[in-house]
Design an enzyme around this catalytic site. Structure first.
Site, PDB file in Angstrom:
ATOM      1  N   LYS A 115      -2.480  13.750   1.784  1.00 15.47           N
ATOM      2  CA  LYS A 115      -2.390  12.989   2.806  1.00 15.47           C
ATOM      3  C   LYS A 115      -1.955  14.218   4.403  1.00 15.47           C
ATOM      4  O   LYS A 115      -0.528  14.390   4.157  1.00 15.47           O
ATOM      5  CB  LYS A 115      -2.386  11.942   3.436  1.00 15.47           C
ATOM      6  N   CYS A 136      12.309  22.060  10.087  1.00 11.63           N
ATOM      7  CA  CYS A 136      13.126  20.532  10.372  1.00 11.63           C
ATOM      8  C   CYS A 136      14.512  21.358  10.032  1.00 11.63           C
ATOM      9  O   CYS A 136      15.465  20.553  11.030  1.00 11.63           O
ATOM     10  CB  CYS A 136      12.967  20.231   8.479  1.00 11.63           C
ATOM     11  N   GLU A 155      15.966  15.421  17.665  1.00 12.61           N
ATOM     12  CA  GLU A 155      15.253  16.605  17.458  1.00 12.61           C
ATOM     13  C   GLU A 155      14.100  17.052  18.838  1.00 12.61           C
ATOM     14  O   GLU A 155      13.078  16.115  19.164  1.00 12.61           O
ATOM     15  CB  GLU A 155      14.955  16.085  16.337  1.00 12.61           C
ATOM     16  N   GLU A 199      11.417  13.757   3.750  1.00 14.15           N
ATOM     17  CA  GLU A 199      11.965  14.964   4.144  1.00 14.15           C
ATOM     18  C   GLU A 199      11.817  14.358   5.316  1.00 14.15           C
ATOM     19  O   GLU A 199      11.324  14.701   5.660  1.00 14.15           O
ATOM     20  CB  GLU A 199      11.859  16.275   3.789  1.00 14.15           C
ATOM     21  N   THR A 214      11.542  11.284  11.355  1.00 12.38           N
ATOM     22  CA  THR A 214      12.106  10.049  10.999  1.00 12.38           C
ATOM     23  C   THR A 214      11.820   8.903  11.269  1.00 12.38           C
ATOM     24  O   THR A 214      11.536   7.821  10.478  1.00 12.38           O
ATOM     25  CB  THR A 214      13.503   9.747  11.816  1.00 12.38           C
TER      26      THR A 214
HETATM   27  P1  NAP Z   1       5.334  12.979  11.708  1.00 12.44           P
HETATM   28  O1  NAP Z   1       4.385  12.479  12.996  1.00 12.44           O
HETATM   29  O2  NAP Z   1       6.347  12.163  10.987  1.00 12.44           O
HETATM   30  O3  NAP Z   1       3.535  13.110  10.809  1.00 12.44           O
HETATM   31  C1  NAP Z   1       3.846  13.513   9.191  1.00 12.44           C
HETATM   32  C2  NAP Z   1       3.327  12.640   8.399  1.00 12.44           C
HETATM   33  O4  NAP Z   1       3.025  11.552   8.621  1.00 12.44           O
HETATM   34  C3  NAP Z   1       1.499  13.609   8.880  1.00 12.44           C
HETATM   35  O5  NAP Z   1       0.326  13.745   7.983  1.00 12.44           O
HETATM   36  C4  NAP Z   1       1.279  11.691   9.881  1.00 12.44           C
HETATM   37  O6  NAP Z   1       0.090  11.860  10.236  1.00 12.44           O
HETATM   38  C5  NAP Z   1       2.021  10.750   9.100  1.00 12.44           C
HETATM   39  N1  NAP Z   1       1.965   9.373   9.349  1.00 12.44           N
HETATM   40  C6  NAP Z   1       1.877   9.119  11.274  1.00 12.44           C
HETATM   41  N2  NAP Z   1       1.964   8.414  11.002  1.00 12.44           N
HETATM   42  C7  NAP Z   1       1.630   7.648  10.483  1.00 12.44           C
HETATM   43  C8  NAP Z   1       2.630   5.745   9.637  1.00 12.44           C
HETATM   44  N3  NAP Z   1       2.594   5.206  10.412  1.00 12.44           N
HETATM   45  N4  NAP Z   1       1.823   5.645   8.242  1.00 12.44           N
HETATM   46  C9  NAP Z   1       1.713   6.729   7.326  1.00 12.44           C
HETATM   47  N5  NAP Z   1       1.920   8.177   7.764  1.00 12.44           N
HETATM   48  C10 NAP Z   1       1.927   8.533   8.848  1.00 12.44           C
HETATM   49  O7  NAP Z   1       6.142  14.109  11.859  1.00 12.44           O
HETATM   50  P2  NAP Z   1       4.999  15.432  12.140  1.00 12.44           P
HETATM   51  O8  NAP Z   1       5.148  15.329  14.124  1.00 12.44           O
HETATM   52  O9  NAP Z   1       4.313  15.667  12.338  1.00 12.44           O
HETATM   53  O10 NAP Z   1       6.277  16.535  11.783  1.00 12.44           O
HETATM   54  C11 NAP Z   1       7.322  16.968  12.491  1.00 12.44           C
HETATM   55  C12 NAP Z   1       8.371  16.210  12.185  1.00 12.44           C
HETATM   56  O11 NAP Z   1       8.612  16.427  10.704  1.00 12.44           O
HETATM   57  C13 NAP Z   1       9.933  16.326  12.511  1.00 12.44           C
HETATM   58  O12 NAP Z   1      10.649  15.594  13.291  1.00 12.44           O
HETATM   59  C14 NAP Z   1      10.936  17.073  10.961  1.00 12.44           C
HETATM   60  O13 NAP Z   1      11.702  17.805  11.773  1.00 12.44           O
HETATM   61  C15 NAP Z   1      10.422  16.602  10.276  1.00 12.44           C
HETATM   62  N6  NAP Z   1      10.265  17.731   9.669  1.00 12.44           N
HETATM   63  C16 NAP Z   1      11.198  17.702   8.323  1.00 12.44           C
HETATM   64  C17 NAP Z   1      11.009  18.254   7.456  1.00 12.44           C
HETATM   65  C18 NAP Z   1      11.649  18.272   5.835  1.00 12.44           C
HETATM   66  O14 NAP Z   1      12.106  18.881   4.965  1.00 12.44           O
HETATM   67  N7  NAP Z   1      13.264  17.933   6.210  1.00 12.44           N
HETATM   68  C19 NAP Z   1      10.102  19.476   6.938  1.00 12.44           C
HETATM   69  C20 NAP Z   1       8.894  19.569   8.019  1.00 12.44           C
HETATM   70  C21 NAP Z   1       9.144  19.053   9.299  1.00 12.44           C
HETATM   71  P3  NAP Z   1      -0.885  12.384  11.516  1.00 12.44           P
HETATM   72  O15 NAP Z   1      -0.826  13.619  11.502  1.00 12.44           O
HETATM   73  O16 NAP Z   1      -1.676  11.663  11.613  1.00 12.44           O
HETATM   74  O17 NAP Z   1       0.154  12.885  12.348  1.00 12.44           O
END
Ligand code: NAP
Ligand code: MG
Length: 498
Positions: free
Chosen positions: A194, A303, A400, A269, A249
């Site tokens: 996804k 990240c 963050e 992650e 997170t």
């Molecule tokens: P996010 O909002 O958590 O979204 C990540 C993924 O999860 C997206 O595909 C999102 O769908 C999906 N999602 C959202 N709510 C969900 C739910 N309730 N159940 C299942 N899936 C759900 O994060 P983001 O804003 O896309 O990315 C930014 C964050 O990612 C930052 O905090 C960053 O630090 C972190 N990150 C971490 C790493 C690492 O390796 N540690 C790498 C990259 C990014 P949608 O597309 O519809 O939002």
């Protein structure tokens, strides 16, 4: 390698993207969502809609999980011998490299990142991850322990965990899907991906390449859609054996709750607020370049961004002036123009969020020494920003931001205890950066900083061989390296009385 996208190729790609909604890839077939719904895909450099993609929901996830299950249990994949599986993966890596320009253009249009960086991701991250992990096929084996009981012959089997669900973020779209698929295929699992709704394009192209090189139907399935529908359904699904999640997170915590239904395996992650420590004896010019790249690269939407700077007072002014000079000289603009260093933020909402953080920092008493403003033009551009006079209790230091905003803190003496406790004063623990020529300080900090990785004097960030992940609220488990593949194996103990 500098990549120049020709006007003709750009026009062709735009026409193809706009021609018809992009479909889901389930069981080797391209299908619309059951609901018939689609969503808009925007170019963050212009704010314009460039494509529509199928909005998969729970029913589509059901179909994809069923396909992945069949491919795992009865398809040719489960019984395929290592050389054949390895050959398919190597073909996929070659195909990625051969299509690197197109893939780079898709991530550039979809995410906004400079096309050169997207190209680097396609070749050096995506294709390389697949080759590296293909090399592990057949090399993760069981053991024959010597047990305490008499007359026993025991051994362990390593078996693939099964059907994997991967929920991915938007900040490095192709690299994300490729690195997840790389480990999953290496272990002999099957996968339902996804992608983030903000960046579905390269994942769809990736699936097409996998189909073209002959990865069997159902092994890789891509369901585009929203997190609260498709993502949630995947995380909850009883037919999924393991979830690998990369994202924030807070979403990570809801994934854990959703996964509890069948106690599926979970690796996470998550976010970070990584410290950058610059000691007075460091190569200051190198540290300035490293710290600047570490927070402004990909507009800070990484990240592992080094977002909290701790510089010794003897060098603080020099360091901050140096990073500010670089911030002011970075060319911010469309990722299609190779002259630009950084592109836009991913969305209007993200730009507003970053702007609000800068505002909160200023309201709390911080001083802007570079940037600080939204760039007034189409698209979601933000100036690289540095805040000083920041304190440990401020939101800009604790949370963050996921944007090009550095908080700089002056360390009043070289007391390592104070430095270590400042660096560790965070709920995150993803990465840390240390700049010093003193070996003893470098290795002492490496031991005492609570993070999944510590990079000294520009040590390598991401490599398929190097375990990567977070402590504390930055996640569970390590992707990459041998440990990354182990996430997709179970161990079975077999014993026989002799
Ligand atoms: P996010 O909002 O958590 O979204 C990540 C993924 O999860 C997206 O595909 C999102 O769908 C999906 N999602 C959202 N709510 C969900 C739910 N309730 N159940 C299942 N899936 C759900 O994060 P983001 O804003 O896309 O990315 C930014 C964050 O990612 C930052 O905090 C960053 O630090 C972190 N990150 C971490 C790493 C690492 O390796 N540690 C790498 C990259 C990014 P949608 O597309 O519809 O939002
Ligand atoms: Mg999101």
């Amino acid at each position: 390698m500098a990549v120049e996208i020709s006007a003709r190729f750009l026009a062709q790609t735009r026409t193809t993207l706009a021609a018809a909604p992009l479909r889901l890839f389930i069981d080797g077939k391209w299908v619309d969502a059951f609901s018939g719904k689609t969503f808009e895909v925007r170019d963050p450099a212009t704010g314009l809609v460039i494509a529509h993609a199928a909005a998969g929901e729970a029913g589509d996830i059901d179909a994809a999980v069923a396909a992945a299950r069949r491919a795992f249990d009865v398809g040719p994949w489960g019984s395929m011998l290592p050389p054949a599986r390895r050959a398919l993966m190597l073909r996929l890596a070659d195909a990625l490299e051969a299509s690197a320009e197109e893939l780079a253009l898709l991530d550039c249009l979809d995410n906004g990142m400079p096309v050169n960086i997207a190209h680097f991701f396609a070749v050096n991250v995506a294709a390389e991850a697949i080759r590296y992990n293909a090399g592990w096929i057949g090399k993760i084996n069981g053991e024959t322990p010597v047990v305490s009981m008499p007359n026993q012959h025991v051994y362990t089997l390593r078996e693939p965990v099964g059907v994997v669900g991967a929920i991915l973020p938007w900040n490095g779209p192709l690299g994300m899907i490729a690195t997840r698929v790389a480990t999953v295929l290496s272990a002999g699992c099957t996968i339902v991906v996804k992608p983030a709704e903000l960046t579905p394009l390269s994942a769809i192209r990736f699936a097409k390449l996998a189909q073209e090189v002959g990865i069997p139907d159902g092994v890789i399935n891509v369901v585009t859609g929203f997190g609260h529908t498709a993502g949630q359904a995947l995380a909850e699904h009883r037919g999924v054996d393991k979830i690998t999640f990369t994202g924030s997170t807070s979403t990570g915590k809801s994934i854990v709750r959703a996964a509890a239904g069948n106690l599926k395996r979970v690796s996470l992650e998550l976010g970070g607020k990584s410290p950058v420590i610059i000691m007075p004896d460091a190569d200051i010019e190198a540290a300035i370049v490293g710290a600047s790249n570490g927070i402004f690269w990909n507009s800070g939407q990484i990240c592992v961004a080094g977002s909290r700077l701790y510089a010794h007072e003897a060098v603080f002014d020099q360091v901050v002036e140096g990073i500010a000079r670089r911030a002011d000289s970075l060319a911010v603009g469309s990722g299609l123009d190779p002259a630009n260093d950084i592109g836009p933020l991913i969305s209007e909402a993200q730009r507003e969020r970053v702007k609000a953080y800068i505002g909160s920092g200023v309201a709390d008493g911080a001083t802007i020494v570079a940037g600080g403003n939204v760039i007034a033009r189409d698209g979601y551009f933000m100036q690289p920003t540095i805040l000083t006079n920041t304190r440990p209790d401020m939101r800009v230091v604790r949370e963050e931001i996921f944007g090009p905003v550095l908080c700089a803190m002056r360390m009043s003496n070289a007391d390592l205890d104070a430095l270590v406790s400042a660096a560790n004063d965070t709920e995150y623990g993803l990465s840390a950066y240390v700049w010093t020529r003193d070996l003893s300080i470098a290795h002492t900090l490496a031991r005492r900083i609570k993070s999944g990785s510590v990079r000294i004097n520009g040590g390598v960030d991401l490599d398929p061989a190097l375990p990567f992940g977070g402590l504390k609220q930055s996640g569970w488990g390590r992707e990459n390296g041998r440990e990354g593949i182990e996430l997709y194996y179970e161990t079975k103990s077999v014993s026989i009385k002799l």
